[in-house]
Design a protein around this motif. Structure first.
Motif, PDB file in Angstrom:
ATOM      1  N   ALA A  10       0.786  -1.364  -0.022  1.00  0.00           N
ATOM      2  CA  ALA A  10      -0.079  -0.117  -0.076  1.00  0.00           C
ATOM      3  C   ALA A  10       0.978   1.279   0.086  1.00  0.00           C
ATOM      4  N   HIS A  11       0.523   2.310  -0.692  1.00  0.00           N
ATOM      5  CA  HIS A  11       1.290   3.447  -0.817  1.00  0.00           C
ATOM      6  C   HIS A  11       0.856   4.369   0.449  1.00  0.00           C
ATOM      7  N   PRO A  12       1.676   4.862   1.080  1.00  0.00           N
ATOM      8  CA  PRO A  12       1.402   5.592   2.361  1.00  0.00           C
ATOM      9  C   PRO A  12       0.667   6.642   2.165  1.00  0.00           C
ATOM     10  N   ASP A  13       0.723   7.367   1.099  1.00  0.00           N
ATOM     11  CA  ASP A  13       0.069   8.589   0.781  1.00  0.00           C
ATOM     12  C   ASP A  13      -1.107   8.411   0.161  1.00  0.00           C
ATOM     13  N   SER A  14      -1.429   7.295  -0.135  1.00  0.00           N
ATOM     14  CA  SER A  14      -2.818   6.974  -1.144  1.00  0.00           C
ATOM     15  C   SER A  14      -3.980   6.413  -0.563  1.00  0.00           C
ATOM     16  N   THR A  15      -4.891   7.025  -0.948  1.00  0.00           N
ATOM     17  CA  THR A  15      -6.326   6.372  -0.316  1.00  0.00           C
ATOM     18  C   THR A  15      -6.730   5.366  -1.367  1.00  0.00           C
ATOM     19  N   TYR A  16      -6.446   5.535  -2.469  1.00  0.00           N
ATOM     20  CA  TYR A  16      -6.799   4.578  -3.472  1.00  0.00           C
ATOM     21  C   TYR A  16      -5.490   3.781  -3.965  1.00  0.00           C
ATOM     22  N   CYS A  17      -5.725   3.351  -5.370  1.00  0.00           N
ATOM     23  CA  CYS A  17      -4.363   2.568  -5.867  1.00  0.00           C
ATOM     24  C   CYS A  17      -3.664   3.351  -6.855  1.00  0.00           C
ATOM     25  N   PRO A  18      -2.270   4.045  -6.536  1.00  0.00           N
ATOM     26  CA  PRO A  18      -1.617   4.572  -7.348  1.00  0.00           C
ATOM     27  C   PRO A  18      -1.320   3.785  -8.705  1.00  0.00           C
ATOM     28  N   VAL A  19      -1.211   4.309 -10.056  1.00  0.00           N
ATOM     29  CA  VAL A  19      -0.689   3.842 -11.149  1.00  0.00           C
ATOM     30  C   VAL A  19       0.629   3.776 -11.570  1.00  0.00           C
ATOM     31  N   GLY A  20       1.448   4.449 -10.705  1.00  0.00           N
ATOM     32  CA  GLY A  20       2.826   4.861 -11.093  1.00  0.00           C
ATOM     33  C   GLY A  20       3.255   6.119 -11.425  1.00  0.00           C
ATOM     34  N   ARG A  21       4.340   6.394 -11.665  1.00  0.00           N
ATOM     35  CA  ARG A  21       4.865   7.807 -12.227  1.00  0.00           C
ATOM     36  C   ARG A  21       4.654   8.079 -13.718  1.00  0.00           C
ATOM     37  N   PRO A  64       2.800  13.166  -3.298  1.00  0.00           N
ATOM     38  CA  PRO A  64       4.208  13.780  -3.160  1.00  0.00           C
ATOM     39  C   PRO A  64       5.373  13.285  -3.624  1.00  0.00           C
ATOM     40  N   ASP A  65       5.417  11.979  -4.027  1.00  0.00           N
ATOM     41  CA  ASP A  65       6.553  11.438  -4.665  1.00  0.00           C
ATOM     42  C   ASP A  65       6.292  11.181  -6.075  1.00  0.00           C
ATOM     43  N   GLY A  66       5.626  11.914  -6.741  1.00  0.00           N
ATOM     44  CA  GLY A  66       5.360  11.878  -8.000  1.00  0.00           C
ATOM     45  C   GLY A  66       4.510  10.780  -8.766  1.00  0.00           C
ATOM     46  N   HIS A  67       3.940   9.771  -7.795  1.00  0.00           N
ATOM     47  CA  HIS A  67       3.003   8.738  -8.325  1.00  0.00           C
ATOM     48  C   HIS A  67       1.611   9.607  -8.774  1.00  0.00           C
ATOM     49  N   LEU A  68       1.106   9.017  -9.665  1.00  0.00           N
ATOM     50  CA  LEU A  68      -0.279   9.656 -10.083  1.00  0.00           C
ATOM     51  C   LEU A  68      -1.387   8.420  -9.457  1.00  0.00           C
ATOM     52  N   GLU A  69      -2.206   9.092  -9.005  1.00  0.00           N
ATOM     53  CA  GLU A  69      -3.337   8.481  -8.232  1.00  0.00           C
ATOM     54  C   GLU A  69      -4.593   8.434  -8.944  1.00  0.00           C
ATOM     55  N   ILE A  70      -5.143   7.701  -9.249  1.00  0.00           N
ATOM     56  CA  ILE A  70      -6.624   7.688  -9.865  1.00  0.00           C
ATOM     57  C   ILE A  70      -7.699   7.723  -8.778  1.00  0.00           C
ATOM     58  N   LEU A  71      -8.707   8.590  -8.874  1.00  0.00           N
ATOM     59  CA  LEU A  71      -9.457   8.701  -7.825  1.00  0.00           C
ATOM     60  C   LEU A  71     -10.911   8.286  -8.343  1.00  0.00           C
ATOM     61  N   GLY A  72     -11.217   8.203  -9.592  1.00  0.00           N
ATOM     62  CA  GLY A  72     -12.525   7.792  -9.922  1.00  0.00           C
ATOM     63  C   GLY A  72     -12.603   8.728 -11.417  1.00  0.00           C
ATOM     64  N   ARG A  73     -13.989   8.847 -11.828  1.00  0.00           N
ATOM     65  CA  ARG A  73     -14.207   9.612 -13.009  1.00  0.00           C
ATOM     66  C   ARG A  73     -14.740  10.965 -12.549  1.00  0.00           C
TER      67      ARG A  73
END
Length: 713
Positions: free
Chosen positions: A1-12, A83-92
């Motif tokens: 799990a990513h520490p700053d994510s409430t969803y699943c990050p998809v990468g940088r 903060p670490d540059g990962h993209l997090e998708i939150l929905g539509r």
């Protein structure tokens, strides 16, 4: 799990400088904030194959590239950069639903909850079919840590309601965008492949609560009673009518923002008359549909001696019928008739008549049909159109020539935005405007946007870039009741003050706009149907039709209303659609206005006699007694035609207008080889009865039941 994510990050992102997180105005959001994910760069696709409107909507100029002609793709996904540059998708980001006539962006509601309520994550969905009882449901993951957001909230597990959360959100969202129900989860379900919320795996919300009448006052408070006493009684009546919890309604709340609709408004009117002893006409209530405004009206009527307080504000319809100078044709039309069109723009394709029009265009031409459709949750708009065709038993084999155009009849440029509207205006060469908001209770101001504004924008599209023939579906409701013979060439100006209902008024204004455009040179034709009944061969009927509702409910109750002089005017939908398309295909059709109502309506007694001949036993009842019988035995199917009569039954005089509609232009335009009007007969009525029975709206006639028993034996 990513520490700053409430969803699943998809990468940088591979090229972070060409990935943008933007707000609704396509401006960059502050770092770390959510917004719509947009992507630019040289490897961008050219667009969607054979979908120019969608290409124009999604592939837009890139203002951040620093080079001329650069484009970016609007993904429709809502996300943020961690903060670490990962993209997090939150929905539509583009989930839009229609709640009580208002467009609601689900992403905006989710953002408001996450910003103001102590949650780790949330997702908002709509529950219920399109219509009056659709509601928003918010699924939330509580945040156990204290922060700046509101945390002193609780949920009622039985109802899913939270008075505390609603109170917070009402400060930052309009009433209609505040979720009605909340469900607390330990975590949101996530799709393994995309990292997005899996909405299909969300648990069902608590069921809607059946209401019981409160012990409200049933006698009118004295005219001199304290204002607070009157307003408190009205709040209780509203909460009862709208199925809200005690204390949820405030004096300044708008009835329709809280979930009210025409049927509930009719019920409210009856309850107010019972409690206060005064009748509030619907147009008067609609002028200020708040608790405070209604209380003002009640007090004015209690003081009134001359009856002036019961009169709604008058509207100058002639002043409403003004067409902007820029809505003028540019030269002659390249395409004169429907068979020559390559791209047709059709409104109303998700309605009853519109479905038959779409089916007829697809089966009789090779044209692509661009259909205006409102976005519904995450449903594919093409599926929305196809589902409507299937509901009415029509073919979906030619859907490859259907182009859904997501928009809204009641918004400027039909809700498309400038670029998409322009692209559609360039592509199409023929317009059939059949959409309207049909409501016999609402006053003119409530129907002006879709019926008048929608016609104005459709005319704008017909005139922009190139001239397109414009075919407009109006109504015989522009004539007053008991006018006798109504001719197709009647002077429209003489009918300006003929109607008191908002629907008839709005269609009169819309017709005037079309006439003005015709005077400026736009090729136009106007069609005036009356009561559109079911398909003459399949019986497929509109569940929201008043006349069909009375027929099906009479069969269900085993009783029919007796009204002196009542004649039933009905014209099968397949003939109405075929007549419109036939006239649209005739370059030499005489006249410009065509009546489609049946010029020879049948006495109601004859119609009910045919049904009795088919095996039904029908008791004759005075109309008021029939209504009481209906109220005592409401239909089980809340989506069936019986719902049309629930709380808003028409007066006996409204069942027919007493007019005869001359259709000479229609008959001449169709000629001997054109479609023929089906006879209204016992066979036709039994076709409808069979359809009602298949739908579960009414029982089968005894003759059909006996035939079924013989087959089973």
């Amino acid at each position: 799990a990513h520490p700053d994510s409430t969803y699943c990050p998809v990468g940088r992102p591979a090229r972070p400088e060409r990935l943008y997180i933007l707000d609704e105005d396509l401006r960059r959001v502050p770092e770390g904030e959510p917004g719509e994910v947009c992507v630019g760069g040289e490897m961008l696709a050219r667009g969607f194959v054979n979908l120019p409107e969608k290409t124009a909507e999604r592939f837009v100029p890139d203002p951040f590239a620093g080079e001329s002609g650069a484009r970016m793709y609007r993904t429709g996904d809502r996300g943020r950069i961690l903060p670490d540059g990962h993209l997090e998708i939150l929905g539509r980001a583009d989930f839009r639903v229609r709640i009580r006539g208002y467009n609601v962006e689900l992403g905006a509601v989710e953002a408001a909850i996450e910003e103001n309520v102590a949650v780790r994550a949330c997702v908002v969905v709509s529950e219920g079919d399109e219509g009056e009882d659709k509601r928003l449901v918010a699924y939330v993951v509580p945040e156990p840590k204290d922060d700046h957001r509101f945390s002193g909230w609780s949920l009622d597990p039985k109802t899913g309601r939270s008075k505390e959360i609603r109170g917070v959100l009402r400060k930052v969202l309009p009433h209609y965008a505040v979720p009605a129900v909340y469900v607390a989860l330990d975590a949101l379900p996530i799709q393994a492949t995309s990292g997005k919320v899996d909405r299909k795996e969300l648990p069902p919300p608590p069921p809607r609560q059946a209401r019981t009448d409160r012990d409200l006052l049933t006698t009118a408070p004295a005219a001199g009673a304290p204002r607070s006493e009157k307003e408190n009684l009205l709040k209780g009546i509203w909460e009862e009518a709208l199925r809200l919890d005690e204390g949820e309604v405030e004096a300044g709340d708008d009835f329709f923002d809280l979930g009210g609709h025409s049927l509930a408004a009719a019920q409210l009117s009856a309850r107010v008359e019972e409690s206060f002893g005064v009748h509030i006409p619907m147009p008067l209530f609609m002028e200020d549909p708040t608790v405070a405004g209604l209380c003002d009206r009640i007090e004015a009527l209690q003081r009134d001696e001359d009856g002036d307080a019961a009169r709604p504000s008058e509207i100058d319809l002639r002043a409403e019928a003004v067409l902007e100078p820029e809505i003028s044709p540019r030269g002659g039309a390249e395409t004169r008739t429907l068979p020559g069109a390559e791209n047709v723009f059709l409104t109303g394709a998700t309605g009853f008549l519109g479905a038959s029009l779409l089916d007829g265009i697809l089966s009789s031409t090779e044209a692509r049909v661009h259909c205006l459709v409102r976005e519904r949750d995450d449903e594919n708009p093409l599926k929305t159109i196809a589902s409507n065709l299937e509901f009415y038993g029509l073919s979906t084999d030619r859907m490859d020539r259907v182009v859904p155009v997501v928009g809204d009849l009641g918004e400027p440029l039909l809700g498309m935005g400038g670029e998409r509207f322009d692209a559609l205006a360039r592509d199409t060469d023929f317009v059939i405007h059949a959409a309207a908001a049909v409501n016999l209770v609402y006053p003119y101001p409530a129907l002006e946007a879709p019926n008048v504004g929608g016609t104005r924008e459709a005319l704008r599209l017909a005139c922009r870039h190139k001239t397109k023939p414009f075919h407009f579906v109006s109504t015989d409701g522009v004539f007053p009741p008991n006018a006798g013979l109504c001719e197709e060439g009647a002077d429209l100006d003489s009918l300006a003050d003929a109607r008191e209902d908002g629907y008839g008024q709005s269609k009169w204004v819309a017709e005037k706009l079309v006439r003005e455009a015709a005077w400026r040179g736009l090729p136009t034709r106007v069609y005036r149907p009356g009561f559109i009944s079911g398909h003459s061969e399949t019986g497929a009927s509109n569940p929201r039709d008043l006349q069909g509702a009375i027929l099906s409910e009479s069969l269900r109750l085993g009783a029919v209303p007796e009204v002196e002089g009542w004649k039933i005017e009905m014209t099968p939908v397949d003939f109405v659609a075929a007549a419109i398309l036939g006239i649209a295909s005739n370059p030499d059709a005489p006249g410009g206005t065509y009546h489609l109502a049946n010029p020879d309506p049948v006495p109601a007694g004859t119609v009910f006699g045919w049904l009795e001949d088919g095996g039904y036993t029908l008791e004759r009842l005075p109309y008021e007694e029939w209504l009481r019988r209906l109220e005592a035995a409401p239909p089980e199917d809340v989506q069936g035609p019986g719902a049309v009569l629930r709380g808003a039954s028409p007066d006996a005089g409204d069942l027919s207008d007493g007019n005869i509609y001359d259709d000479r232009n229609t008959r001449l335009a169709l000629g001997e080889s054109g479609p023929r009007r089906p006879d209204v007969s016992g066979d036709l009525l039994l076709t409808y009865a069979r359809h009602f029975a298949v739908r579960g709206w009414a029982p089968e006639p005894s003759a059909l039941q006996e035939a079924g028993r013989r087959r089973r034996d």
